[in-house]
Design a protein around this motif. Structure first.
Motif, PDB file in Angstrom:
ATOM      1  N   GLY A  27      -0.111 -24.389 -40.378  1.00 46.24           N
ATOM      2  CA  GLY A  27       1.319 -24.494 -40.094  1.00 46.24           C
ATOM      3  C   GLY A  27       1.798 -23.578 -38.990  1.00 46.24           C
ATOM      4  O   GLY A  27       2.987 -23.536 -38.709  1.00 46.24           O
ATOM      5  N   SER A  28       0.888 -22.845 -38.344  1.00 46.92           N
ATOM      6  CA  SER A  28       1.309 -21.885 -37.314  1.00 46.92           C
ATOM      7  C   SER A  28       1.418 -22.533 -35.933  1.00 46.92           C
ATOM      8  O   SER A  28       1.799 -21.877 -34.965  1.00 46.92           O
ATOM      9  CB  SER A  28       0.366 -20.688 -37.282  1.00 46.92           C
ATOM     10  N   TYR A  64       5.773 -20.015 -40.401  1.00 50.37           N
ATOM     11  CA  TYR A  64       4.645 -19.367 -41.059  1.00 50.37           C
ATOM     12  C   TYR A  64       4.901 -19.293 -42.565  1.00 50.37           C
ATOM     13  O   TYR A  64       6.020 -19.059 -42.998  1.00 50.37           O
ATOM     14  CB  TYR A  64       4.439 -17.946 -40.519  1.00 50.37           C
ATOM     15  N   SER A 105       7.036 -27.715 -47.226  1.00 48.38           N
ATOM     16  CA  SER A 105       7.774 -27.445 -46.000  1.00 48.38           C
ATOM     17  C   SER A 105       6.786 -27.207 -44.883  1.00 48.38           C
ATOM     18  O   SER A 105       5.687 -26.700 -45.108  1.00 48.38           O
ATOM     19  CB  SER A 105       8.663 -26.214 -46.183  1.00 48.38           C
ATOM     20  N   SER A 106       7.173 -27.594 -43.657  1.00 47.30           N
ATOM     21  CA  SER A 106       6.389 -27.248 -42.484  1.00 47.30           C
ATOM     22  C   SER A 106       7.182 -26.333 -41.574  1.00 47.30           C
ATOM     23  O   SER A 106       6.921 -26.268 -40.380  1.00 47.30           O
ATOM     24  CB  SER A 106       5.990 -28.515 -41.719  1.00 47.30           C
ATOM     25  N   THR A 113       0.142 -28.230 -38.072  1.00 47.73           N
ATOM     26  CA  THR A 113       1.525 -28.605 -38.424  1.00 47.73           C
ATOM     27  C   THR A 113       1.740 -28.644 -39.942  1.00 47.73           C
ATOM     28  O   THR A 113       2.797 -29.030 -40.401  1.00 47.73           O
ATOM     29  CB  THR A 113       1.889 -29.994 -37.874  1.00 47.73           C
ATOM     30  N   ARG A 114       0.762 -28.262 -40.702  1.00 48.89           N
ATOM     31  CA  ARG A 114       0.846 -28.339 -42.172  1.00 48.89           C
ATOM     32  C   ARG A 114       1.265 -29.750 -42.599  1.00 48.89           C
ATOM     33  O   ARG A 114       2.226 -29.953 -43.331  1.00 48.89           O
ATOM     34  CB  ARG A 114       1.808 -27.285 -42.724  1.00 48.89           C
ATOM     35  N   ALA A 115       0.505 -30.727 -42.122  1.00 46.73           N
ATOM     36  CA  ALA A 115       0.828 -32.129 -42.353  1.00 46.73           C
ATOM     37  C   ALA A 115       0.617 -32.515 -43.812  1.00 46.73           C
ATOM     38  O   ALA A 115      -0.115 -31.851 -44.545  1.00 46.73           O
ATOM     39  CB  ALA A 115      -0.056 -33.002 -41.456  1.00 46.73           C
ATOM     40  N   SER A 168      14.264 -27.847 -43.351  1.00 44.25           N
ATOM     41  CA  SER A 168      14.530 -28.691 -42.181  1.00 44.25           C
ATOM     42  C   SER A 168      13.378 -29.631 -41.869  1.00 44.25           C
ATOM     43  O   SER A 168      13.559 -30.625 -41.175  1.00 44.25           O
ATOM     44  CB  SER A 168      14.810 -27.816 -40.967  1.00 44.25           C
ATOM     45  N   THR A 169      12.192 -29.303 -42.372  1.00 38.47           N
ATOM     46  CA  THR A 169      11.039 -30.174 -42.113  1.00 38.47           C
ATOM     47  C   THR A 169      10.038 -30.104 -43.255  1.00 38.47           C
ATOM     48  O   THR A 169       9.544 -29.021 -43.589  1.00 38.47           O
ATOM     49  CB  THR A 169      10.339 -29.843 -40.773  1.00 38.47           C
ATOM     50  N   GLY A 170       9.773 -31.253 -43.858  1.00 32.92           N
ATOM     51  CA  GLY A 170       8.823 -31.302 -44.960  1.00 32.92           C
ATOM     52  C   GLY A 170       7.386 -31.358 -44.502  1.00 32.92           C
ATOM     53  O   GLY A 170       6.494 -30.828 -45.166  1.00 32.92           O
ATOM     54  N   GLU A 171       7.168 -31.991 -43.322  1.00 34.51           N
ATOM     55  CA  GLU A 171       5.775 -32.205 -42.912  1.00 34.51           C
ATOM     56  C   GLU A 171       5.574 -32.368 -41.416  1.00 34.51           C
ATOM     57  O   GLU A 171       4.433 -32.369 -40.959  1.00 34.51           O
ATOM     58  CB  GLU A 171       5.209 -33.437 -43.633  1.00 34.51           C
ATOM     59  N   HIS A 172       6.641 -32.504 -40.636  1.00 32.26           N
ATOM     60  CA  HIS A 172       6.463 -32.718 -39.193  1.00 32.26           C
ATOM     61  C   HIS A 172       6.357 -31.423 -38.403  1.00 32.26           C
ATOM     62  O   HIS A 172       5.791 -31.407 -37.310  1.00 32.26           O
ATOM     63  CB  HIS A 172       7.599 -33.574 -38.627  1.00 32.26           C
ATOM     64  N   GLY A 173       6.922 -30.347 -38.938  1.00 28.92           N
ATOM     65  CA  GLY A 173       6.821 -29.064 -38.250  1.00 28.92           C
ATOM     66  C   GLY A 173       7.998 -28.784 -37.330  1.00 28.92           C
ATOM     67  O   GLY A 173       8.942 -29.572 -37.218  1.00 28.92           O
ATOM     68  N   ILE A 174       7.920 -27.623 -36.670  1.00 30.07           N
ATOM     69  CA  ILE A 174       9.022 -27.100 -35.859  1.00 30.07           C
ATOM     70  C   ILE A 174       8.935 -27.585 -34.414  1.00 30.07           C
ATOM     71  O   ILE A 174       9.877 -28.186 -33.894  1.00 30.07           O
ATOM     72  CB  ILE A 174       9.016 -25.552 -35.902  1.00 30.07           C
TER      73      ILE A 174
END
Lengths: 457, 457
Positions: A195-196, B187, B183-184, A144-146, A410-416
């Motif tokens: 982050g994928s 990709y 950003s998360s 999640t690219r936390a 839309s998201t800094g650290e929580h992911g999609i």
């Protein structure tokens, strides 16, 4: 049907490490979020990369979805098996394989949690820096690219993963990156994987950067008259090059929630919580310079915490913000938003959000990693009240629109996950199609966490 | 044939901004390296992203290669048109479009050089940190994932590019990333583009991070009895968490070359050149702590440079290492190697390389960004002596083998280009095939810088 055939084969491969118990399926169909229950058909507990590769090969043969699972702390439903299939739980791949002290890195399996890793590191003088609050697995954090409170100093997962072992959609096992600190040798596949969200491969091993435990640490909390003053103090501090290890914003509602939950006695105004890492003298100097800047912006009520127990109390309070806010409205559930904007737009984004919440019938306390321009509004709604739930969703929606309008994300650290997919087209434009092209190339059957990240096919 | 048809169409589009003069073709067929002349069929000088998109669309229609060009400072022949086609020279897209002081970022066209950008930033208190030595364009630096002496503190291009505008192989223009610091959301396409050497798209705009000019700077040079002592001093300094802005190693041969070229009086032993950035007090303290550590490892001959002119002299000397080494053997050409290893293997890698060079008939002075584990051996050979050229290539080859054996990479910062392609299979294994899959997906006709980066088709 196809899923059932895959599950039967997996049972032969894994024996009692393939679970079909209702409680296990339900556990893996739920997350720390507001999404409906979507249980997988089975849960696999592999022990090696080779086993993960076998699982993926079997699923590929049957066109059965494969969804990786850490400990289920994601906030956007990333690990939900939206169309069934197999949840691959990395609970049994939870070893720290190697700590390279001289190189300040560690090789870990994806099921290791950040707290487990830091316990193992205790005697080394090193620590793993990324701290999203929850005790997530490193695999989940990578996917999640936390980031979290320390990203302003030590970076996000993007900056802290050096190399990976990954199982691809066809069951091949690849290695990306090396233990060298930098490289110009080819496309950055490690960066592509981070982050994928499990849509391009399943990570089975990671090499992460470690950092030296600072000789001295100093933390403080201080209060401001208004949001803008607090944010301007942050901007000035960054521009002076004062190296903050953490700089967190809490709004008056969060200060009130802390007071009720943790027995603190903060004035119910905007606050900054800061931390400096360095040498004794360096930290003292950084703290003094920060104080001067904060004073210029009208800060009051400075409380310094130089002793470990005081610092621990301060950051425990911050880490418990989520629970303190939940406790401030008994019985409520939360939508936790996560926008990130250029720092020059932060005051505007927070102010507009506060006004929006103030005009609503539900509370929405705000906390933020202000050094990065990232903040969360914890929208508290009663689950049995559809009007409130709709109101929360509408505020969350307007926050994303605001972030994008202000040049943010839309998201800094929580992911999609399942929660932000609807914003991908607006945030990325044609670039979202490129993500779809990459996904199609790497997972032509669409078996890896289908329904996430790219345009549904 | 197909190239000729594309060039005719391009001439109509660009008028006198399409060049077919022999001198221009030869200039764009050459690089700062030892590769044979491979001129393109034409050189295009676009002025806008839309024009770049038109160029790519015309070339796509004819299957004509498109190769981006900055100022030709690459060391591995990245921008050579190996199979002809059109060289796209970004000389006319050289504007700094916007400097966002509060956000500490700048939006630039790809043809801006790093020195030009820093001149524009002079009055802002900010600077752009990545410094590969040569005055390369930012577009070229992004495409090779460049770094240099300050990467240990401020990161490489991977860390300093926030967002991009890119023209894809089909002429679509996309935007990757935002000005938000993290950003998360999906990709990491920016990260995929950085280091892709023009094989996935042509960058037409970039947003780069800036850093605050430090209040105080202190530089020093000191001498060690042997390589291992120097490297161990570096490791200890990193582990103590002392924030070095630069830490460079030069071997005895380079010290001798400096003395001859710049009139310095360094002992002909291994040296470290260091720099600290911060507050007056912080820098003084860092310097003192470094000195204590260095003393423990037997450092002598400390010379501190706290005045700007002394510092400038020190780093000019370092920046001129390449020319000083060339001058040490009049008439020689150089192969500049570029391996990077985990820091714990650095002493071993340098020592083995020195022994290898000592046994050869050609000189090979060594300089290194030792904080990152990255070093260069400047192999000096006489071009008219095939035996020497072969010897240089053989030493360079063994260096890469050594790097890979020690868990490192074939290139820390120079990139693959035409020079390192033969090592991609060994360094990446199956992951190299994945790079090919990505290339195929994003450039199915293989018109973007063909013959580079991935397995030839």
């Amino acid at each position: 049907m196809r899923n059932a055939a895959a599950v039967d084969e997996l049972a032969t491969l894994l024996g009692n490490r393939l679970s079909r118990s209702k409680s296990d399926l339900d556990l893996h169909g739920r997350s720390e979020s507001h999404f409906p229950l979507t249980p997988p058909d089975a849960v696999a507990y592999p022990e090696t990369a080779e086993e993960v590769a076998e699982i993926v090969k079997i699923c590929a043969r049957h066109g059965c979805p494969v969804v990786p699972w850490g400990v289920g702390t994601s906030l956007e439903g990333h690990a939900l098996a939206l169309t069934g299939g197999v949840s691959v739980d990395f609970a049994r791949m939870n070893k720290v394989l190697k700590v390279n002290q001289e190189d300040m890195d560690a090789v870990v399996q994806p099921g290791v949690t950040r707290e487990d890793l830091n316990v193992e590191l205790r005697a080394t003088g090193l620590f793993f820096s990324v701290d999203p609050g929850a005790n997530a697995t490193l695999g989940g954090m990578a996917m999640t690219r936390a980031s979290g409170t320390t990203a302003v100093r030590y970076g996000t997962m993007r900056d802290n993963v050096l190399a990976m072992e990954v199982v691809l959609a066809d069951g091949r096992i690849i290695r990306t990156g090396t233990r060298a600190r930098k490289s110009s040798a080819g496309y950055d596949l490690t960066g592509l994987m981070v982050g994928s969200e499990g849509t391009l491969g399943l990570v089975t091993e990671m090499t992460v950067k470690l950092h030296g435990q600072p000789e001295a640490v100093s933390s403080a909390v201080c209060s401001f008259d208004d949001m803008e003053a607090a944010v301007n103090a942050v901007i000035a501090t960054i521009q002076m090059g004062i190296p903050m290890a953490r700089i967190e914003f809490v709004d008056p509602a969060v200060a009130a929630a802390f007071n009720a939950y943790a027995g603190s006695t903060l004035p119910e105004t905007p606050h900054l919580m800061v931390e400096f890492h360095g040498s004794e003298q360096g930290v003292a100097e950084d703290a003094e310079r920060f104080r001067e800047i904060a004073d210029d912006f009208g800060a009051t009520g400075f409380e310094w915490a130089t002793q470990p127990e005081d610092r621990k109390a301060l950051w425990t309070m911050r880490h418990n913000a989520h629970f303190a806010c939940l406790a401030s409205r008994p019985g409520a559930r939360a939508i936790v938003t996560d926008i990130c904007v250029p720092i020059s737009k932060l005051a505007e984004a927070v102010e507009e959000t506060r006004a929006d919440v103030a005009a609503a019938s539900i509370p929405g306390p705000i906390v933020g990693h202000v050094g990065d321009g990232n903040f969360h509004c914890i929208l508290l709604f009663m689950e049995d009240d559809p009007k409130e739930h709709a109101e929360a969703k509408a505020i969350a929606h307007r926050m994303v629109e605001r972030a994008l309008r202000l040049g943010g994300t839309s998201t800094g650290e929580h992911g999609i996950g399942a929660g932000k997919l609807d914003y991908m087209a607006e945030e990325h434009g044609e670039a979202w199609d490129v993500m779809g092209t990459l996904k199609q190339a790497m997972d032509p059957q669409n078996i890896l966490n289908p329904g996430k990240m790219v345009k549904p096919r």
